[in-house]
Design an enzyme around this catalytic site. Structure first.
Site, short mmCIF file in Angstrom:
data_model
loop_
_atom_site.label_atom_id
_atom_site.label_comp_id
_atom_site.label_asym_id
_atom_site.label_seq_id
_atom_site.Cartn_x
_atom_site.Cartn_y
_atom_site.Cartn_z
N LYS A 1 -5.52 1.99 7.81
CA LYS A 1 -6.38 1.05 8.29
C LYS A 1 -5.92 -0.34 8.37
O LYS A 1 -5.07 -0.94 7.59
CB LYS A 1 -7.79 1.24 7.45
CG LYS A 1 -7.76 1.00 5.90
CD LYS A 1 -7.46 -0.37 5.19
CE LYS A 1 -8.08 -1.56 5.81
NZ LYS A 1 -7.45 -2.59 4.84
N ILE B 1 0.97 -1.17 -0.03
CA ILE B 1 0.02 0.00 -0.01
C ILE B 1 0.84 1.12 0.18
O ILE B 1 0.43 2.17 -0.48
CB ILE B 1 -0.86 -0.03 1.21
CG1 ILE B 1 -2.14 1.01 1.14
CG2 ILE B 1 -0.30 0.24 2.30
CD1 ILE B 1 -2.87 0.81 -0.57
N ASP C 1 -10.09 -7.75 6.90
CA ASP C 1 -9.01 -6.80 6.24
C ASP C 1 -9.38 -5.83 5.16
O ASP C 1 -9.56 -4.55 5.26
CB ASP C 1 -7.80 -7.05 5.86
CG ASP C 1 -6.77 -5.90 5.37
OD1 ASP C 1 -6.04 -5.41 6.21
OD2 ASP C 1 -6.88 -5.70 4.18
#
Ligand code: NAP
Length: 307
Positions: free
Chosen positions: A90, A14, A168
């Site tokens: 997150k 990410i 997730d």
């Protein structure tokens, strides 16, 4: 105003896909350093630990934590204690209590803590929230089906305790649902499908409701190949709203909105505003629903997962 000097911790998927490009494109931030267990071979200075960066590195104002959630708390607590503003990918942590502690620590130290929910920054989420605010909700159906091999190739942490498994991605749907639905809701039933060789679920079937007994269902599955499904369908007294493509497209009975994927540009604008106004943004509602699913969920063993 001088750009905020930021370090990225955890240079994995990410960070490379979204954070580094978003920081490079932002007038509000300057990438000063990266922290990772291994040298990611970038053009900015690399440090193996936050301590090493603080001892020997360039001055920084903020750090964004893109590590797996299991190691976030220690990094965030250390960063806050050194007066750094902190942006958490997150989910914001491995437990609810640790995130609450971080919120208090940031407040006491006078720094900003941002528990980011990137899906809330998808283009059609705010229009959906506005439209639903005026409606009576009759039912909600959430389907979040994606291919774990595409989005989490070879990641061990995601199957381990604290990695959340299919929650997730599922927490992204919950981050949208908790933002757009006008009433708070709570879990009533959950079935978690756990592969024989893994600790975390690969699929889940959940039911929620609210104080008006609105039925809310959620279907999570990580075994989908081909086109991916990230849809929330809300039936209301004024017709059906469909929020698809992970919150990017809204189709209502009387309006259609389409947007480009500017989630991470929006996240960094928000973080800059928080830093400049000495504020924090920490909403644990999505993580609370996931914790409830692990508390209430019935576990069923399914075939072993082959990576
Ligand atoms: P990832 O590819 O496994 O990347 C995590 C990185 O953190 C790796 O480079 C890892 O190094 C590093 N790391 C681990 N422990 C560390 C530590 N103590 N200090 C510094 N670096 C450390 O995982 P990811 O997919 O990027 O996911 C990271 C977070 O982003 C997760 O919370 C996930 O939910 C979230 N996220 C992921 C996606 C996605 O599409 N993948 C989308 C949105 C949000 P090693 O590889 O050497 O262990």
């Amino acid at each position: 105003m001088a750009p905020i000097r930021i370090a990225v911790a955890g240079v994995g998927k990410i960070a490379r896909d979204q954070h580094l490009p978003a920081i490079a494109a932002s007038p509000d931030f300057l990438l000063a350093a990266v922290i990772d267990l291994h040298d990611p071979q970038l053009t900015v200075p690399w440090f193996a630990t936050l301590d090493a960066l603080l001892d020997q590195g360039p001055a920084i104002d903020a750090v964004v934590l893109c590590t797996p959630p299991q190691v976030r708390y220690a990094l965030a607590a250390a960063a806050i204690s050194h007066g750094l503003h902190v942006f958490l990918e997150k989910p914001p942590g491995a437990t609810l209590a640790e995130v609450e502690l971080l919120r208090t620590a940031a407040h006491d130290r006078g720094v900003s803590l941002f528990a980011a929910w990137h899906s809330r920054f998808a283009a059609a989420v705010e229009p959906a929230r506005t439209w639903l605010a005026q409606r009576t909700i009759r039912s909600v159906h959430i389907v979040w089906r994606e291919d774990v091999r595409v989005w989490h190739p070879g990641q061990a942490w995601i199957w381990q305790a604290g990695g959340l498994g299919v929650f997730d991605p599922g927490i992204n749907a919950l981050s949208i649902a908790t933002a757009i639905l006008p009433q708070p809701f709570f879990l009533t039933r959950a079935t978690l499908l756990v592969p024989a060789n893994r600790a975390a679920p690969i699929a889940a079937d959940l039911a929620f409701t609210d104080s008006r007994q609105t039925p809310i269902t959620m279907d999570l599955d990580w075994r989908q190949t081909g086109p991916q499904t990230w849809d929330i369908v809300v039936d209301t007294d004024a017709g059906r709203l469909e929020l698809t493509h992970g919150g990017r497209v809204m189709t209502g009975s009387d309006e259609v909105q389409r947007g480009t994927d500017g989630e991470y540009a929006g996240l960094y604008r928000r973080f800059a505003t928080l830093v400049h106004t000495h504020a924090s943004d920490v909403d644990i509602a999505p993580l609370r629903h996931v914790a409830d699913a692990f508390l209430l969920g019935q576990r069923t063993r399914v075939d072993a997962f082959v990576d």
